[in-house]
Design an enzyme around this catalytic site. Structure first.
Site, mmCIF file in Angstrom:
data_model
loop_
_atom_site.group_PDB
_atom_site.id
_atom_site.type_symbol
_atom_site.label_atom_id
_atom_site.label_comp_id
_atom_site.label_asym_id
_atom_site.label_seq_id
_atom_site.Cartn_x
_atom_site.Cartn_y
_atom_site.Cartn_z
ATOM 1 N N ASP A 1 0.805 -0.837 -0.348
ATOM 2 C CA ASP A 1 0.176 -0.180 0.119
ATOM 3 C C ASP A 1 0.617 1.433 0.505
ATOM 4 O O ASP A 1 0.489 1.881 -0.739
ATOM 5 C CB ASP A 1 -0.771 0.199 1.811
ATOM 6 C CG ASP A 1 -2.367 -0.867 0.924
ATOM 7 O OD1 ASP A 1 -2.533 -1.272 0.420
ATOM 8 O OD2 ASP A 1 -2.410 -1.631 1.972
ATOM 9 N N GLY A 2 2.178 1.008 1.101
ATOM 10 C CA GLY A 2 3.232 2.108 0.633
ATOM 11 C C GLY A 2 3.497 2.636 -0.447
ATOM 12 O O GLY A 2 3.257 4.066 -0.851
ATOM 13 N N ASN B 1 -5.036 8.898 2.010
ATOM 14 C CA ASN B 1 -4.477 8.535 3.283
ATOM 15 C C ASN B 1 -5.293 9.032 4.454
ATOM 16 O O ASN B 1 -6.530 9.372 4.300
ATOM 17 C CB ASN B 1 -3.874 6.863 3.681
ATOM 18 C CG ASN B 1 -3.906 5.964 2.844
ATOM 19 O OD1 ASN B 1 -4.653 5.261 2.950
ATOM 20 N ND2 ASN B 1 -2.249 5.505 3.532
ATOM 21 N N TYR C 1 -3.027 5.252 8.792
ATOM 22 C CA TYR C 1 -3.403 5.495 10.488
ATOM 23 C C TYR C 1 -4.445 5.737 11.896
ATOM 24 O O TYR C 1 -4.613 5.662 12.185
ATOM 25 C CB TYR C 1 -2.457 7.455 10.385
ATOM 26 C CG TYR C 1 -1.642 7.779 11.328
ATOM 27 C CD1 TYR C 1 -1.896 7.539 12.934
ATOM 28 C CD2 TYR C 1 -0.698 8.337 11.075
ATOM 29 C CE1 TYR C 1 -0.891 7.965 13.598
ATOM 30 C CE2 TYR C 1 -0.081 9.294 12.056
ATOM 31 C CZ TYR C 1 0.324 8.915 13.028
ATOM 32 O OH TYR C 1 1.228 9.414 14.239
HETATM 33 P P1 NAP Z 1 5.404 2.714 6.501
HETATM 34 O O1 NAP Z 1 5.650 3.521 8.100
HETATM 35 O O2 NAP Z 1 6.205 2.326 5.459
HETATM 36 O O3 NAP Z 1 3.612 1.749 6.197
HETATM 37 C C1 NAP Z 1 2.920 2.264 7.466
HETATM 38 C C2 NAP Z 1 1.776 0.321 6.634
HETATM 39 O O4 NAP Z 1 0.831 1.562 7.207
HETATM 40 C C3 NAP Z 1 2.512 -0.120 6.530
HETATM 41 O O5 NAP Z 1 2.349 -1.714 6.341
HETATM 42 C C4 NAP Z 1 1.579 0.390 5.317
HETATM 43 O O6 NAP Z 1 0.927 -0.968 4.050
HETATM 44 C C5 NAP Z 1 0.465 0.238 5.636
HETATM 45 N N1 NAP Z 1 -0.233 1.277 4.868
HETATM 46 C C6 NAP Z 1 -0.454 2.171 3.883
HETATM 47 N N2 NAP Z 1 -1.861 2.510 3.728
HETATM 48 C C7 NAP Z 1 -2.511 1.519 3.706
HETATM 49 C C8 NAP Z 1 -4.751 1.998 3.980
HETATM 50 N N3 NAP Z 1 -4.944 2.886 3.631
HETATM 51 N N4 NAP Z 1 -4.995 0.809 5.166
HETATM 52 C C9 NAP Z 1 -4.324 -0.156 5.783
HETATM 53 N N5 NAP Z 1 -2.984 -0.291 5.978
HETATM 54 C C10 NAP Z 1 -1.886 0.320 4.565
HETATM 55 O O7 NAP Z 1 4.465 4.077 5.552
HETATM 56 P P2 NAP Z 1 4.276 3.794 4.204
HETATM 57 O O8 NAP Z 1 4.284 3.144 3.323
HETATM 58 O O9 NAP Z 1 4.844 5.163 3.587
HETATM 59 O O10 NAP Z 1 3.124 4.333 4.496
HETATM 60 C C11 NAP Z 1 2.636 5.916 4.998
HETATM 61 C C12 NAP Z 1 1.307 5.336 5.623
HETATM 62 O O11 NAP Z 1 1.319 5.021 7.080
HETATM 63 C C13 NAP Z 1 0.182 6.757 6.158
HETATM 64 O O12 NAP Z 1 -0.326 7.091 5.168
HETATM 65 C C14 NAP Z 1 0.056 6.209 7.072
HETATM 66 O O13 NAP Z 1 -1.669 5.477 7.203
HETATM 67 C C15 NAP Z 1 0.562 5.504 7.924
HETATM 68 N N6 NAP Z 1 1.586 5.602 9.102
HETATM 69 C C16 NAP Z 1 0.455 5.083 10.042
HETATM 70 C C17 NAP Z 1 0.850 5.006 11.469
HETATM 71 C C18 NAP Z 1 0.299 4.483 12.641
HETATM 72 O O14 NAP Z 1 0.040 3.974 12.347
HETATM 73 N N7 NAP Z 1 0.270 4.429 13.923
HETATM 74 C C19 NAP Z 1 2.024 5.881 11.698
HETATM 75 C C20 NAP Z 1 2.795 6.658 10.077
HETATM 76 C C21 NAP Z 1 2.508 6.221 9.708
HETATM 77 P P3 NAP Z 1 2.223 -1.578 2.958
HETATM 78 O O15 NAP Z 1 2.366 -2.772 4.011
HETATM 79 O O16 NAP Z 1 1.317 -2.339 2.459
HETATM 80 O O17 NAP Z 1 2.913 -0.640 2.226
#
Ligand code: NAP
Length: 269
Positions: free
Chosen positions: A46-47, A123, A164
């Site tokens: 997804d990233g 997102n 997130y």
């Molecule tokens: P990352 O930190 O490497 O990955 C964050 C995780 O979020 C990965 O497992 C990714 O899946 C998953 N993800 C991304 N979009 C998603 C969605 N729409 N639904 C469910 N899971 C999803 O960062 P990145 O890959 O560049 O992704 C950026 C995203 O990370 C941001 O948009 C934010 O949503 C999320 N994030 C979450 C947190 C948290 O939950 N505390 C903190 C910071 C950022 P894949 O492994 O398939 O790529």
């Protein structure tokens, strides 16, 4: 049909991307075009799809995305790494079928007198402060709603609601809704300070404006990107007029994806 490939750097993704490129080259109906594609195939997770979305943001209305996942099942990825030939067959038989999802519009005004910024998230966008409590006014449709005190706020799309937003206890919203959700991150609630304490969801004709008391010590994100560090006067969030389009050659039910990703074990297992 003009097709681009946007891959992450993993070895499986590189292998899949090379296979795809070779098959596109051999096809009479497909041409590889990284600059002006009609279809963008993202290879990774997804990233990776998020990065592909921002890479092609200027022509988002002319593109349909397809996601191949090379890790676990994703929310934006429908195809597995061993299904390259089936995907190429579907691309060759393409008749323009698509499904689209809402995007988040972010309008930022700065206190430095410089130009404002507009961007779009797939997102979410977050506004956070790490060296102290973030204090902001939250307005809905230009009317004062609450004074927020806490770590930050997360404003997400329905497809971003599983990312997130879910980690900060937001609701998961079916992407069939045209909506934007605001979730709190560690709000301070006591006899003196009070926030609503639960996520809110706004429809297309409403907008939310966040006005930080301190314009300087904030971190603003748009998906995986950090928005440049300028003093923030206000940020207005609404549902974008643009949408993201996916080429829909197969359909995975949204709630099935949610159940597969977060629950995993089924009644019959
Ligand atoms: P990352 O930190 O490497 O990955 C964050 C995780 O979020 C990965 O497992 C990714 O899946 C998953 N993800 C991304 N979009 C998603 C969605 N729409 N639904 C469910 N899971 C999803 O960062 P990145 O890959 O560049 O992704 C950026 C995203 O990370 C941001 O948009 C934010 O949503 C999320 N994030 C979450 C947190 C948290 O939950 N505390 C903190 C910071 C950022 P894949 O492994 O398939 O790529």
């Amino acid at each position: 049909m003009r097709v681009a490939i946007y891959s992450n750097d993993g070895s499986t993704s590189n292998k899949v991307a090379s296979q795809l490129k070779a098959k596109i080259k051999d096809s009479d109906k497909l041409n590889y075009d990284g600059l002006n594609p009609e279809i963008v195939i993202s290879v990774g997770g997804d990233g990776t799809l998020l990065s592909a979305f921002h890479h092609y943001i200027d022509s988002i209305n002319k593109i349909r995305f397809v996601g191949i996942h090379t890790g676990h099942l994703g929310f934006y990825t429908d195809w597995r790494d061993y299904e390259v030939q089936q995907l190429v067959d579907s691309l060759e038989d393409d008749n323009g079928q698509s499904v689209s999802y809402p995007l988040l519009s972010i309008d930022i005004k700065y206190k430095d007198g410089g130009p404002s910024d507009s961007m779009v998230a797939l997102n979410e966008s977050t506004l956070k402060r790490v060296n102290g409590t973030m204090v902001t006014d939250v307005n809905i449709k230009d009317e004062f709603f609450e004074k927020f005190r806490g770590d930050g706020l997360c404003v997400s799309t329905p497809t971003g609601s599983t990312a997130y937003n879910k980690s900060v206890s937001g609701a998961i919203i079916s992407p069939q809704f045209n909506a934007v959700q605001v979730s709190e991150m560690a709000s301070i609630n006591n006899r003196v300070f009070r926030t609503l304490g639960s996520p809110i969801i706004i429809p297309p004709n409403e907008w939310i404006t966040i006005i930080p008391d301190d314009p300087y010590h904030n971190i603003l994100t748009c998906d995986q990107l950090l928005v440049k560090n300028r003093p923030i006067e206000s940020i207005t969030y609404s549902i974008s007029n643009d949408r993201i389009y996916f080429a829909q050659y197969r359909h995975t039910h949204f709630w099935k994806r949610v159940s597969n990703s977060f629950i995993g074990v089924h009644k019959d297992d």
